[in-house]
Design an enzyme around this catalytic site. Sequence first.
Site, PDB file in Angstrom:
ATOM      1  N   TYR A 145      27.900   3.763  25.771  1.00  0.00           N
ATOM      2  CA  TYR A 145      29.141   4.264  26.059  1.00  0.00           C
ATOM      3  C   TYR A 145      29.475   5.714  25.999  1.00  0.00           C
ATOM      4  CZ  TYR A 145      34.213   4.525  25.809  1.00  0.00           C
ATOM      5  OH  TYR A 145      35.739   4.771  25.838  1.00  0.00           O
ATOM      6  N   LYS A 157      30.591   9.036  28.501  1.00  0.00           N
ATOM      7  CA  LYS A 157      31.574   9.912  28.383  1.00  0.00           C
ATOM      8  C   LYS A 157      31.068  11.251  28.290  1.00  0.00           C
ATOM      9  CE  LYS A 157      34.813   7.024  28.590  1.00  0.00           C
ATOM     10  NZ  LYS A 157      35.826   7.042  29.500  1.00  0.00           N
ATOM     11  N   SER A 160      36.562  10.880  26.978  1.00  0.00           N
ATOM     12  CA  SER A 160      36.927  10.536  25.518  1.00  0.00           C
ATOM     13  C   SER A 160      36.528  11.373  24.491  1.00  0.00           C
ATOM     14  CB  SER A 160      35.978   9.096  25.272  1.00  0.00           C
ATOM     15  OG  SER A 160      35.665   8.912  24.031  1.00  0.00           O
ATOM     16  N   ASP A 206      38.298  -2.050  42.967  1.00  0.00           N
ATOM     17  CA  ASP A 206      37.262  -2.008  42.004  1.00  0.00           C
ATOM     18  C   ASP A 206      36.233  -0.841  42.001  1.00  0.00           C
ATOM     19  OD1 ASP A 206      34.632  -2.930  40.716  1.00  0.00           O
ATOM     20  OD2 ASP A 206      34.582  -4.889  41.487  1.00  0.00           O
TER      21      ASP A 206
HETATM   22  P1  NAI Z   1      41.365  -1.105  28.621  1.00  0.00           P
HETATM   23  O1  NAI Z   1      40.445  -2.179  28.513  1.00  0.00           O
HETATM   24  O2  NAI Z   1      42.773  -1.604  28.255  1.00  0.00           O
HETATM   25  O3  NAI Z   1      41.550  -0.656  29.917  1.00  0.00           O
HETATM   26  C1  NAI Z   1      40.536  -0.573  30.997  1.00  0.00           C
HETATM   27  C2  NAI Z   1      40.785  -0.898  32.449  1.00  0.00           C
HETATM   28  O4  NAI Z   1      39.737  -0.664  33.187  1.00  0.00           O
HETATM   29  C3  NAI Z   1      41.038  -2.500  32.292  1.00  0.00           C
HETATM   30  O5  NAI Z   1      42.323  -2.444  33.099  1.00  0.00           O
HETATM   31  C4  NAI Z   1      39.860  -3.100  33.146  1.00  0.00           C
HETATM   32  O6  NAI Z   1      40.280  -4.125  33.822  1.00  0.00           O
HETATM   33  C5  NAI Z   1      39.548  -1.891  34.127  1.00  0.00           C
HETATM   34  N1  NAI Z   1      38.255  -2.228  34.697  1.00  0.00           N
HETATM   35  C6  NAI Z   1      37.258  -2.584  33.979  1.00  0.00           C
HETATM   36  N2  NAI Z   1      36.299  -2.371  34.990  1.00  0.00           N
HETATM   37  C7  NAI Z   1      36.816  -2.025  36.173  1.00  0.00           C
HETATM   38  C8  NAI Z   1      36.531  -1.968  37.460  1.00  0.00           C
HETATM   39  N3  NAI Z   1      35.058  -2.263  38.078  1.00  0.00           N
HETATM   40  N4  NAI Z   1      37.180  -1.658  38.480  1.00  0.00           N
HETATM   41  C9  NAI Z   1      38.300  -1.325  38.319  1.00  0.00           C
HETATM   42  N5  NAI Z   1      38.804  -1.481  37.036  1.00  0.00           N
HETATM   43  C10 NAI Z   1      38.069  -1.904  36.057  1.00  0.00           C
HETATM   44  O7  NAI Z   1      41.204  -0.038  27.994  1.00  0.00           O
HETATM   45  P2  NAI Z   1      41.763   1.510  27.940  1.00  0.00           P
HETATM   46  O8  NAI Z   1      41.525   1.896  26.302  1.00  0.00           O
HETATM   47  O9  NAI Z   1      43.224   1.588  28.340  1.00  0.00           O
HETATM   48  O10 NAI Z   1      40.721   2.050  28.766  1.00  0.00           O
HETATM   49  C11 NAI Z   1      41.070   3.126  29.645  1.00  0.00           C
HETATM   50  C12 NAI Z   1      40.076   4.255  29.692  1.00  0.00           C
HETATM   51  O11 NAI Z   1      40.430   5.069  28.684  1.00  0.00           O
HETATM   52  C13 NAI Z   1      38.816   3.959  29.784  1.00  0.00           C
HETATM   53  O12 NAI Z   1      38.120   4.809  30.682  1.00  0.00           O
HETATM   54  C14 NAI Z   1      38.203   4.346  28.486  1.00  0.00           C
HETATM   55  O13 NAI Z   1      37.130   4.401  28.057  1.00  0.00           O
HETATM   56  C15 NAI Z   1      39.168   5.262  27.866  1.00  0.00           C
HETATM   57  N6  NAI Z   1      39.201   5.499  26.547  1.00  0.00           N
HETATM   58  C16 NAI Z   1      39.837   4.525  25.664  1.00  0.00           C
HETATM   59  C17 NAI Z   1      40.028   5.073  24.090  1.00  0.00           C
HETATM   60  C18 NAI Z   1      40.463   3.848  23.339  1.00  0.00           C
HETATM   61  O14 NAI Z   1      40.383   3.981  22.166  1.00  0.00           O
HETATM   62  N7  NAI Z   1      41.258   2.743  23.719  1.00  0.00           N
HETATM   63  C19 NAI Z   1      39.656   6.144  23.756  1.00  0.00           C
HETATM   64  C20 NAI Z   1      38.950   6.886  24.709  1.00  0.00           C
HETATM   65  C21 NAI Z   1      38.812   6.927  26.020  1.00  0.00           C
END
Ligand code: NAI
Length: 274
Positions: free
Chosen positions: A142, A146, A129, A53
């Site tokens: 947010y 970033k 991002s 976490d």
């Molecule tokens: P997602 O929601 O599928 O993945 C985010 C993950 O982080 C989830 O598995 C969640 O459980 C985990 N998480 C949240 N709080 C946590 C904590 N306290 N400790 C450990 N894990 C935790 O979304 P996605 O898109 O895969 O996001 C991954 C990264 O990509 C993020 O940093 C997001 O900001 C970045 N991102 C995503 C974009 C998009 O369009 N989906 C665009 C640009 C960046």
Amino acid sequence: MTKTVLITGCSSGIGRATAQVLAKNGFEVYATARRTESIADLEADGCKTLALDVTSEESMAAAVAAIPQGIDALVNNAGIQEVGAIESVPMDRVRGLFETNVFGPVRLTQLVLPQMRERRAGTIVTVGSMNGKFTWPGTGYYCGTKHALEAISDALRYETRPFGVKTVLVEPGFVKTPLGKTAVGRRVQEPGPYASFNDEVAEVTSSYTTGALGMLACSAEAVGETILKALTSDKPRARYRVAPSAGLFMSLRKVLPDAGFDALLRSQMPKPKP
Ligand code: NAI
């Protein structure tokens, strides 16, 4: 030699896809999530799983200690999105957002760096991002997290280079993951001057990866492939943009003056209605 990589936030989206891509390409992958049940199936893809976490010092230290052979690469991926006008988001949620998106990856980097410095080798990859370079109204906090990662990653790259440690920032545009929908589901829905604006922003946020805008999005696997490219390069770039939307919006922000970019946003995005 097999490289060991620790990835945060592997229960869905980019983290999960990156774990699969790296495991398939010969990395020893430690996939992590808050609840290990959510990543148990990644073991069938060749990953090892650990609880981590990013808001808990204890949890981060335990995960690093559970990899005695050492960590060659850290992928700071875990993150959350927060929907709401600046005035309308309660401060505990703002602090929680920065805790997960900025302080978590920063602290984990601090925990992993000593062993990398000692070995004079290692790579820190952070998933930033396109919103590190410009801001969407209604998700300003947010975007703020970033932007912070951009500055911190730049300093880190300069400071770790003499120790043989590489630092990479990945700047995805729209990616087809649950991020937006999760943010919309957990948003604050209080009556007030921004209630309709927040609702409309939520609607836009959940539509980034579908319909016409979806054509500018990429898959989570595409981000995983980009991270693979960075980790297998002798001289990785400081920044990797992923998805057509990243190129388009970051270039527009670069060429347009503030007033021009604001006008573009006003023509496309919801506005608060006094
Ligand atoms: P997602 O929601 O599928 O993945 C985010 C993950 O982080 C989830 O598995 C969640 O459980 C985990 N998480 C949240 N709080 C946590 C904590 N306290 N400790 C450990 N894990 C935790 O979304 P996605 O898109 O895969 O996001 C991954 C990264 O990509 C993020 O940093 C997001 O900001 C970045 N991102 C995503 C974009 C998009 O369009 N989906 C665009 C640009 C960046």
